[in-house]
Structure formats: C-alpha cells, structure tokens
Design an enzyme around this catalytic site. Structure first.
Site: not given
Length: 236
Positions: A102-103, A106
C-alpha cells in the site's frame, strides 16, 4: 440547539462520529491482528516486498526504511521515502506485505503524478493550520460572548475546521487508489497466491475504512458547529 433541561441535541452528531470512528478502528486492529499471525508463502518481508514493487515500476530514487511505532507506516513524497513500522519492515505476514504494498502504491502515485496525491500534498499546510487553530478560535469566540467580534472568531474557527475536513475528504481517493495499486502489484509480481491475495484485500479494506470514518466524523462535527453557530446568530 437546546431542548428541555438544557440538552444540546447536536451532541448526537458527536456520538455518531465517535461510534463510526471507534468501530472502524476496532475492525482495523482486529483484521490486522488476525493476518499479522498468518505467514505468507512467499516468505518475503515487508521491506523486500516494498523494494521489489518499487524496482518493478522503475522507481530507484525511493528508499525503504524502518520507523518506530506500530502501524506508523507512510510514504513521504518530500524525501522520497517509504517508512515501514517495526511490525511491517521485517515481518513476512500477509498483513505486513499488504501494508508495505500500500505504501508503495503511494510512491507509484507520486512517480506518475497522480493528481489527487499532489492536491493532498499541496493542501497539507492549510489542513495543519486548520486543525491547530479551529478550536482555539471557536473557544475565543465563545469566551467573548455574543456580538460581532464573537461571531467573527467563530466563523474563522469553523472555516479552519472546514479546511481539515476537506483534507480528510481529499485523502479518500488517494488511499483507495493506493490500495488498488497495491493489490495489482502483488498480483502482477506474483508475491501473493490467490488465497493470500483475498486476505490482503481484507486488510487494506479495513484500513481504508478508518479514513472513511475519520472523514464522516469530521463532516458530522462540522455540521454540528454550523447548527450551533446559526443558533447563536438568531439569538443576537
């Protein structure tokens, strides 16, 4: 808005907001705790997953580092760093892999110039000022009693609070898109088998709901402030 015995009926917005926020937080913690105990067949750590996804997308200027705390994971576009908490960085659990991916979602957003992420980053200073000054301004307005000066301070406070709420709303598409990218990367890079992919999806969905809850709570609190302020205006 007071009814009978001085009861402020608008407190119902606060109560509903608290219930939504606490429920989302509980679900996130429970889901993470469940899949934190499930080891991935890939045997890759959060750090290794992050590095693999970044390299697969041709991103070589983003570092991966450990940070203290629990679930303090984040991506900082200012210094191009994916920071993974202690329970993610060296863990091979399905939960750790989902959060690390998920990070990286980004980081991919930043790399491709994803507009909502750029908008959120640009809005950070205004949101920070809004969250810091909103309540002090409202309290000063209440302290001044009734009158134009009191209403001016309250209006400024509500405006500041609005900035913080707008930031929470802008955050929603950014977080959902990062999770979507994360799941796509886990699949395309063969990091998780289909069964674990479904588990990772549950972790990411639970995490996303905490942002939805925060935004909903903020909107409810803003609505309460607007109702209270209008009531003061009618009594002047």
């Amino acid at each position: 808005m007071y009814y009978g015995y001085g009861l402020d009926i608008t407190y119902i917005f606060v109560i509903i907001g608290m219930i939504i926020t606490l429920s989302a937080s509980w679900r996130m913690k429970a889901t993470f705790a469940k899949y934190e105990r499930v080891r991935s067949e890939s045997n890759l750590t959060g750090r290794e997953v992050a590095e693999r996804i970044l390299r697969a997308n041709g991103i070589y200027d983003v570092g991966v580092r450990p940070v203290s705390g629990r679930l303090t994971d984040h991506y900082d576009p200012r210094d191009k760093t994916v920071s993974l908490s202690e329970v993610i960085y060296n863990s091979t659990s399905v939960a750790a892999i989902a959060v690390a991916a998920h990070e990286c979602g980004h980081a991919i957003q930043d790399n491709v110039g994803y507009v909502p992420l750029n908008l959120r980053s640009a809005f950070v200073p205004a949101a920070n000022w809004g969250s810091r000054l909103a309540w002090p301004m409202i309290v000063i307005g209440l302290f001044l009693g009734y009158g134009n000066m009191s209403n001016i301070f309250i209006q400024i406070g509500i405006g500041m609070f609005l900035l913080a709420v707008i930031f929470q709303i802008i955050t929603l598409p950014v977080e959902f898109d990062a999770s979507k990218r994360a799941l796509a990367e886990l699949k395309s890079n063969n990091i998780l088998p289909s069964g674990e992919d479904r588990s990772a999806r549950k972790v990411l969905f639970a995490a996303a709901m905490t942002y939805v809850a925060a935004a909903a709570s903020g909107v409810l609190q803003l609505l309460r402030l607007l109702l209270l302020f209008n009531g003061r205006g009618r009594r002047n």
